[in-house]
Design an enzyme around this catalytic site. Structure first.
Site, PDB file in Angstrom:
ATOM      1  CB  ALA A  51      -0.964  -0.029   1.182  1.00 25.19           C
ATOM      2  CG  ASP A  79      -3.369  -3.437   0.905  1.00 25.77           C
ATOM      3  OD1 ASP A  79      -3.077  -4.451   1.572  1.00 25.77           O
ATOM      4  OD2 ASP A  79      -2.693  -3.033  -0.046  1.00 25.77           O
ATOM      5  CG  ASN A  93      -2.898  -7.231   5.092  1.00 25.14           C
ATOM      6  OD1 ASN A  93      -2.320  -6.407   4.383  1.00 25.14           O
ATOM      7  ND2 ASN A  93      -2.247  -8.269   5.608  1.00 25.14           N
TER       8      ASN A  93
HETATM    9  C1  LIG Z   1       3.084  -2.275   4.082  1.00 29.77           C
HETATM   10  S1  LIG Z   1       2.094  -2.997   3.053  1.00 29.77           S
HETATM   11  C2  LIG Z   1       0.542  -3.516   3.665  1.00 29.77           C
HETATM   12  C3  LIG Z   1      -0.177  -4.255   2.622  1.00 29.77           C
HETATM   13  O1  LIG Z   1      -0.101  -3.549   1.427  1.00 29.77           O
HETATM   14  C4  LIG Z   1       0.383  -5.671   2.434  1.00 29.77           C
HETATM   15  O2  LIG Z   1       0.209  -6.382   3.627  1.00 29.77           O
HETATM   16  C5  LIG Z   1      -0.358  -6.338   1.315  1.00 29.77           C
HETATM   17  O3  LIG Z   1      -1.399  -6.908   1.505  1.00 29.77           O
HETATM   18  C6  LIG Z   1       0.228  -6.178  -0.030  1.00 29.77           C
HETATM   19  O4  LIG Z   1      -0.567  -6.738  -1.035  1.00 29.77           O
HETATM   20  P1  LIG Z   1      -0.058  -6.696  -2.532  1.00 29.77           P
HETATM   21  O5  LIG Z   1      -1.158  -7.357  -3.302  1.00 29.77           O
HETATM   22  O6  LIG Z   1       1.228  -7.458  -2.572  1.00 29.77           O
HETATM   23  O7  LIG Z   1       0.117  -5.250  -2.920  1.00 29.77           O
END
Ligand SMILES: CSC[C@@H](O)[C@@H](O)C(=O)COP(=O)(O)O
Length: 367
Positions: free
Chosen positions: A55, A244, A254
């Site tokens: 995110a 997210d 998340n």
């Molecule tokens: C610091 S990042 C937090 C979230 O973005 C993370 O846990 C996540 O779910 C990422 O998902 P992604 O699909 O890899 O973008």
């Protein structure tokens, strides 16, 4: 953070260069490659195909995407069309909208012929702030890990379970869920991380394991479904995950599978923490399950897997029968009642409206 002897961020501009560099996360851990983005279209594609992901990094990439757009054409019309193009690149992480709105709000009042430099400066400010914020929340989270260590009589490493990748690769630097781990590790608190592999894209197995290994943090990759078993047997002291989008009431969205870990943690009395910068709070939303848009990605991410062959080539193989359909929701929502606390740059608070407002007063109006 370090890769070999070199310190990296996940996104940067070289000197006065107008192009934007990112670490290509689609080929890690097998290759280390840098991709160069030249336009808002490049940035939107990098977000969509997950060259950059996580995110906070999606937000920074969106901001730099608008800077690239202003480099090409700083007009009002192009500012808006690039904003619209970037906003739809991925739907769930609210940091993208947050960063784009901040950029547009900053650039809108500036005359088009002066927007170019202002856009790069604001994108750099967003990136620098993300580093400072993640470092601060890491410090707060490290205190929770140190407290868990004290509870064991300093006799055992603290076992942290995490899901997906919420480390420095998911932010500009430090990470969210892993920042407390890095801070605790550097402070001499022995910590071991259970890394959920995180099907279908395996961000845990490929990215979290890669970064923890590069920093020398003891860790073990486990299949997504073993968390409940580990918790039943006292092998997890606390869970820390990223998010997210977190509603003003503390519901946490998340990576898919997070909810099941929170349920298992609740059933076994294991503290379940979520680490996030304020830019991940959606003050406009109250009910995470009903309101947060959940990304649905291509079924091929489920039906196929990629990895390195014995010959060192990267190959993709099918793991399902040819005619079996697959469904690929990228995220799920963990209700606030299952969350022990939110670790933010301003401290740790209850996963509730009152808890969030105690750290971020003045957001009442955004309801
Ligand atoms: C610091 S990042 C937090 C979230 O973005 C993370 O846990 C996540 O779910 C990422 O998902 P992604 O699909 O890899 O973008």
């Amino acid at each position: 953070m370090k890769i070999g002897d070199s310190a990296f961020r996940t996104i940067w501009c070289d000197g006065d260069s107008r192009v934007v560099n990112v670490i290509d996360q689609t080929v890690l851990p097998h290759r280390f490659a840098i991709k160069t983005l030249h336009s808002a279209t490049d940035a939107a594609l990098a977000i969509r195909d997950m060259t950059v992901r996580g995110a906070p990094l999606i937000g920074a990439a969106g901001a730099y995407g608008l800077a690239l757009a202003m480099n090409q054409d700083p007009s009002d019309a192009h500012l808006q069309s690039a904003f619209d193009q970037l906003l739809v690149a991925r739907p769930t992480a609210v940091n993208l909208r947050w960063a784009l709105e901040r950029m547009r709000g900053h650039l809108g009042p500036i005359a088009p012929d002066r927007r170019r430099n202002a856009a790069y400066a604001e994108a750099a400010a967003i990136a620098d702030e993300d580093v400072a914020v993640c470092s601060a929340l890491g410090q707060h989270g490290a205190e929770l890990i140190a407290a868990a260590w004290r509870r064991t009589g300093r006799s055992q490493p603290v076992n942290v379970l995490t899901h997906c990748n919420a480390g420095w690769l998911a932010t500009v630097d430090w990470g969210t869920a892993l920042a407390p781990v890095y801070k605790a590790h550097r402070a001499g608190v022995p910590v071991h991380v259970w890394v959920d592999e995180t099907r279908p894209r395996n961000q845990g197995a490929s990215l979290t394991a890669y970064e923890l290994g590069s920093e020398g943090v003891p860790h073990t990759v486990v299949v997504d479904n073993v968390g409940g078993h580990l918790m039943q047997h006292g092998m997890v002291d606390l869970c820390i995950v990223g998010t997210d989008r977190t509603t003003r009431t503390g519901d946490v969205c998340n990576k898919v599978g997070t909810y099941l870990k929170a349920l298992a943690a609740h059933d076994n009395g294991v503290p379940f923490y979520v680490a996030l910068p304020a830019s991940t709070i959606d003050w406009r939303m109250r009910d995470g399950v009903k309101e947060i848009p959940i990304e649905e990605r291509e079924a091929t991410e489920v039906t196929h897997m990629s990895g390195e062959t014995a010959e060192g080539d990267i190959a993709t193989i099918r793991v399902t029968p040819k005619n079996s359909p697959a469904l690929n929701y990228g995220f799920d929502v963990t209700p606030a009642r299952l969350v022990t606390g939110l670790i933010t740059e301003r401290g740790v608070c209850a996963a509730s409206e009152a808890g969030l407002l105690s750290l971020f007063p003045g957001e009442e109006r955004a309801a």
